[in-house]
Scaffold this motif. Structure first.
Motif, PDB file in Angstrom:
ATOM      1  N   TYR A  19     -46.031  22.632  13.884  1.00 42.00           N
ATOM      2  CA  TYR A  19     -45.395  24.098  14.156  1.00 42.00           C
ATOM      3  C   TYR A  19     -45.208  23.905  15.594  1.00 42.00           C
ATOM      4  O   TYR A  19     -44.255  23.957  16.352  1.00 42.00           O
ATOM      5  CB  TYR A  19     -46.267  25.241  13.796  1.00 42.00           C
ATOM      6  N   GLU A  20     -46.416  23.554  16.305  1.00 32.93           N
ATOM      7  CA  GLU A  20     -46.568  23.900  17.880  1.00 32.93           C
ATOM      8  C   GLU A  20     -45.638  22.611  18.487  1.00 32.93           C
ATOM      9  O   GLU A  20     -44.974  22.735  19.588  1.00 32.93           O
ATOM     10  CB  GLU A  20     -47.767  23.745  18.507  1.00 32.93           C
ATOM     11  N   GLN A  21     -45.694  21.321  18.092  1.00 30.68           N
ATOM     12  CA  GLN A  21     -45.299  20.153  18.573  1.00 30.68           C
ATOM     13  C   GLN A  21     -43.942  19.612  17.869  1.00 30.68           C
ATOM     14  O   GLN A  21     -43.220  18.849  18.654  1.00 30.68           O
ATOM     15  CB  GLN A  21     -46.329  19.067  18.552  1.00 30.68           C
ATOM     16  N   GLY A  22     -44.009  20.047  16.497  1.00 27.19           N
ATOM     17  CA  GLY A  22     -42.778  19.409  15.549  1.00 27.19           C
ATOM     18  C   GLY A  22     -43.414  18.081  14.839  1.00 27.19           C
ATOM     19  O   GLY A  22     -44.510  17.400  15.101  1.00 27.19           O
ATOM     20  N   PHE A  23     -42.830  18.043  13.775  1.00 27.91           N
ATOM     21  CA  PHE A  23     -43.537  17.055  12.722  1.00 27.91           C
ATOM     22  C   PHE A  23     -43.219  15.710  13.178  1.00 27.91           C
ATOM     23  O   PHE A  23     -44.160  14.900  12.955  1.00 27.91           O
ATOM     24  CB  PHE A  23     -42.557  17.416  11.178  1.00 27.91           C
ATOM     25  N   CYS A 107     -37.612  23.723   8.934  1.00 31.08           N
ATOM     26  CA  CYS A 107     -36.531  23.341   8.085  1.00 31.08           C
ATOM     27  C   CYS A 107     -35.388  22.663   8.940  1.00 31.08           C
ATOM     28  O   CYS A 107     -34.800  21.695   8.647  1.00 31.08           O
ATOM     29  CB  CYS A 107     -35.899  24.826   7.441  1.00 31.08           C
ATOM     30  N   SER A 108     -35.364  23.258  10.036  1.00 27.58           N
ATOM     31  CA  SER A 108     -34.264  22.764  11.104  1.00 27.58           C
ATOM     32  C   SER A 108     -34.623  21.121  11.423  1.00 27.58           C
ATOM     33  O   SER A 108     -33.578  20.305  11.283  1.00 27.58           O
ATOM     34  CB  SER A 108     -34.099  23.472  12.277  1.00 27.58           C
ATOM     35  N   GLU A 109     -35.734  20.758  11.700  1.00 28.73           N
ATOM     36  CA  GLU A 109     -36.112  19.476  12.046  1.00 28.73           C
ATOM     37  C   GLU A 109     -36.221  18.501  10.772  1.00 28.73           C
ATOM     38  O   GLU A 109     -35.558  17.442  11.093  1.00 28.73           O
ATOM     39  CB  GLU A 109     -37.728  19.471  12.707  1.00 28.73           C
ATOM     40  N   LEU A 110     -36.554  18.993   9.690  1.00 27.80           N
ATOM     41  CA  LEU A 110     -36.317  18.246   8.511  1.00 27.80           C
ATOM     42  C   LEU A 110     -34.841  17.934   8.337  1.00 27.80           C
ATOM     43  O   LEU A 110     -34.768  16.829   7.707  1.00 27.80           O
ATOM     44  CB  LEU A 110     -37.268  18.731   7.294  1.00 27.80           C
ATOM     45  N   ALA A 111     -34.233  18.949   8.392  1.00 33.26           N
ATOM     46  CA  ALA A 111     -32.654  18.685   8.133  1.00 33.26           C
ATOM     47  C   ALA A 111     -32.018  17.856   8.989  1.00 33.26           C
ATOM     48  O   ALA A 111     -31.358  16.664   8.444  1.00 33.26           O
ATOM     49  CB  ALA A 111     -32.045  19.912   8.216  1.00 33.26           C
ATOM     50  N   LYS A 112     -32.407  17.950  10.424  1.00 35.02           N
ATOM     51  CA  LYS A 112     -31.905  16.757  11.310  1.00 35.02           C
ATOM     52  C   LYS A 112     -32.339  15.257  10.886  1.00 35.02           C
ATOM     53  O   LYS A 112     -31.676  14.556  11.079  1.00 35.02           O
ATOM     54  CB  LYS A 112     -32.544  17.407  12.951  1.00 35.02           C
ATOM     55  N   LEU A 113     -33.560  15.375  10.591  1.00 39.75           N
ATOM     56  CA  LEU A 113     -34.107  13.929  10.202  1.00 39.75           C
ATOM     57  C   LEU A 113     -33.715  13.480   8.982  1.00 39.75           C
ATOM     58  O   LEU A 113     -34.056  12.225   8.482  1.00 39.75           O
ATOM     59  CB  LEU A 113     -35.756  14.026   9.936  1.00 39.75           C
TER      60      LEU A 113
END
Length: 194
Positions: A19-23, A107-113
């Motif tokens: 949450y704080e840094q990103g996956f 959700c946004s980060e995983l979609a971008k990846l």
């Protein structure tokens, strides 16, 4: 400490760090350091970061179900329960201003990846959408319950994104008040015409 307790500490730390840094930028070393584990002990519990991600998503789903169940039990009327959802922006405003919405950012980060877990993470939004749709149906808006659920989800995500960008707690308060006013305006007319 038991293996189950250690595993739970790892998942809790990973949840916070994702949450704080990103996956993507959170490493095994970051998580191991957060729970004071050696790399060898860490690998005993999780072999890959994707395994940890799966456990984090499962934790978030369980916590979200528990929160929705509590709102269901505490709210006498559907409007009260919907307002509980709206007010989560106020309850979590400090974290939201710092890191965004935990569901939206993941959700946004995983979609971008184009990550394999993106559909599993989207189940968090589906859980909220379905629960909100049931509340709107019980509120007397059966015909447009799902559209209203999607609208309030969209609006809360927009508020979270802008709150993160502008770090403005008063903006969050105004938008929460506006969503509550919007909800009241949706109340079906209960007068019976003869």
């Amino acid at each position: 400490m038991s293996a189950a307790d250690t595993r739970q500490q790892i998942v809790d730390a990973a949840d916070r760090l994702f949450y704080e840094q990103g996956f993507e930028v959170t490493s095994f070393a970051d998580i191991a350091s957060a729970v004071n584990l050696s790399r060898g002990n860490f690998y005993y519990h999780f072999k890959t970061k994707d395994e940890i991600l799966g456990a984090v998503i499962a934790l978030r789903l369980a916590n979200t179900r528990q929160m929705l169940d509590a709102w269901e039990a505490e709210g006498r009327e559907p409007a009260d329960r919907i307002r509980s959802f709206i007010h989560i922006l106020i309850m979590n405003r400090v974290k939201i201003m710092a890191y965004g919405c935990p569901v939206g950012t993941l959700c946004s980060e995983l979609a971008k990846l184009d990550h394999i877990a993106k559909e599993e993470a989207a189940k968090l939004f589906i859980l909220f959408r379905d629960w909100l749709a049931r509340q709107f149906a019980a509120f007397g808006r059966e015909k447009d319950a799902e559209a209203l659920a999607m609208h309030i989800l969209m609006r809360s995500q927009g508020v979270a994104s802008l709150a993160t960008a502008f770090h403005d707690a008063s903006f969050i308060r105004r938008e929460v008040d506006g969503m509550c006013d919007w909800l009241e305006a949706l109340r079906p007319d209960e007068t019976v015409q003869s």
